[in-house]
Design a protein around this motif. Structure first.
Motif, PDB file in Angstrom:
ATOM      1  N   TRP A  58     -20.227 -15.751   6.263  1.00 53.12           N
ATOM      2  CA  TRP A  58     -18.850 -15.938   6.731  1.00 53.12           C
ATOM      3  C   TRP A  58     -18.821 -16.755   8.023  1.00 53.12           C
ATOM      4  CZ3 TRP A  58     -14.741 -15.791   4.008  1.00 53.12           C
ATOM      5  CH2 TRP A  58     -14.601 -14.913   2.940  1.00 53.12           C
ATOM      6  N   ARG A  62     -16.987 -20.545   8.279  1.00 56.87           N
ATOM      7  CA  ARG A  62     -15.933 -20.895   9.237  1.00 56.87           C
ATOM      8  C   ARG A  62     -16.184 -22.234   9.924  1.00 56.87           C
ATOM      9  NH1 ARG A  62     -15.912 -15.762  12.460  1.00 56.87           N
ATOM     10  NH2 ARG A  62     -15.646 -14.311  10.773  1.00 56.87           N
ATOM     11  N   LEU A  75     -10.633 -19.408  -1.065  1.00 54.34           N
ATOM     12  CA  LEU A  75     -10.830 -18.034  -0.626  1.00 54.34           C
ATOM     13  C   LEU A  75      -9.586 -17.215  -0.952  1.00 54.34           C
ATOM     14  CD1 LEU A  75     -12.383 -18.879   2.849  1.00 54.34           C
ATOM     15  CD2 LEU A  75     -13.582 -18.283   0.742  1.00 54.34           C
ATOM     16  N   PRO A  76      -9.765 -15.967  -1.374  1.00 52.87           N
ATOM     17  CA  PRO A  76      -8.593 -15.138  -1.682  1.00 52.87           C
ATOM     18  C   PRO A  76      -7.828 -14.792  -0.420  1.00 52.87           C
ATOM     19  CG  PRO A  76     -10.589 -13.823  -1.780  1.00 52.87           C
ATOM     20  CD  PRO A  76     -11.023 -15.249  -1.577  1.00 52.87           C
ATOM     21  N   GLY A  77      -6.528 -14.650  -0.579  1.00 53.36           N
ATOM     22  CA  GLY A  77      -5.699 -14.243   0.539  1.00 53.36           C
ATOM     23  C   GLY A  77      -5.876 -12.761   0.800  1.00 53.36           C
ATOM     24  N   THR A  78      -5.451 -12.332   1.958  1.00 51.57           N
ATOM     25  CA  THR A  78      -5.540 -10.924   2.318  1.00 51.57           C
ATOM     26  C   THR A  78      -4.166 -10.298   2.116  1.00 51.57           C
ATOM     27  OG1 THR A  78      -7.198 -11.461   3.962  1.00 51.57           O
ATOM     28  CG2 THR A  78      -6.150  -9.327   4.164  1.00 51.57           C
ATOM     29  N   THR A  79      -4.146  -9.174   1.432  1.00 52.53           N
ATOM     30  CA  THR A  79      -2.895  -8.446   1.244  1.00 52.53           C
ATOM     31  C   THR A  79      -3.087  -7.019   1.719  1.00 52.53           C
ATOM     32  OG1 THR A  79      -3.517  -7.814  -1.005  1.00 52.53           O
ATOM     33  CG2 THR A  79      -2.249  -9.837  -0.771  1.00 52.53           C
ATOM     34  N   GLY A  80      -1.987  -6.333   1.885  1.00 46.32           N
ATOM     35  CA  GLY A  80      -2.055  -4.946   2.330  1.00 46.32           C
ATOM     36  C   GLY A  80      -2.507  -4.022   1.210  1.00 46.32           C
ATOM     37  N   ILE A  81      -2.761  -2.796   1.576  1.00 44.54           N
ATOM     38  CA  ILE A  81      -3.144  -1.790   0.598  1.00 44.54           C
ATOM     39  C   ILE A  81      -1.860  -1.238  -0.012  1.00 44.54           C
ATOM     40  CG2 ILE A  81      -4.250   0.451   0.262  1.00 44.54           C
ATOM     41  CD1 ILE A  81      -6.080  -0.271   2.636  1.00 44.54           C
TER      42      ILE A  81
END
Length: 136
Positions: A58, A62, A75-81
């Motif tokens: 990682w 960057r 890259l996958p996006g970040t989402t909430g739980i």
């Protein structure tokens, strides 16, 4: 062609790592998950050891403008739980504990123990089909 060769090499290394570390052995995985019985902590070291090269990867990523074998990073996006993620994690964990396999090791096990691995993969694919039709 270059991407395919890199993916094949990565898959072979990953599969060999699963086999050598014991992650593809359902009994070892179940012993790791049996915290109050005959607990086998060796897979904790495998998982912990996997975090080191990933952390390095990682940091390197960057600093790179583009990947070595593709035009751009995907890259996958970040989402909430959310509820679906939590339920999926529970189902995955229950299946991992019962079967002693998850998708990567199951595919690697096709070379080691084809019959049990094929049954697991068939059940996994059936679950994917049910999910696809249930969440249209």
């Amino acid at each position: 062609m270059k991407q395919t060769a890199i993916a094949l090499a990565a898959g072979l290394i990953f599969g060999a790592g699963l086999a050598v570390s014991g992650m593809a052995d359902p009994q070892r995985v179940q012993a790791f998950l049996d915290l109050f019985g005959a607990w086998d902590p060796t897979l904790a070291f495998v998982m912990g050891g996997a975090m080191i090269p990933m952390a390095i990867a990682w940091r390197i990523q960057r600093r790179m403008a583009t990947p070595a074998a593709a035009g751009k990073f995907e890259l996958p996006g970040t989402t909430g739980i959310d509820r679906r993620l939590a339920i999926g994690a529970l189902i995955f964990g229950a299946g991992w504990g019962i079967g002693g396999l998850c998708p990567g090791p199951a595919i690697a096990d096709l070379a080691i123990a084809p019959a049990p691995a094929a049954m697991f993969i068939a059940a996994m694919l059936a679950g994917m089909v049910v999910h696809k039709f249930a969440f249209r």
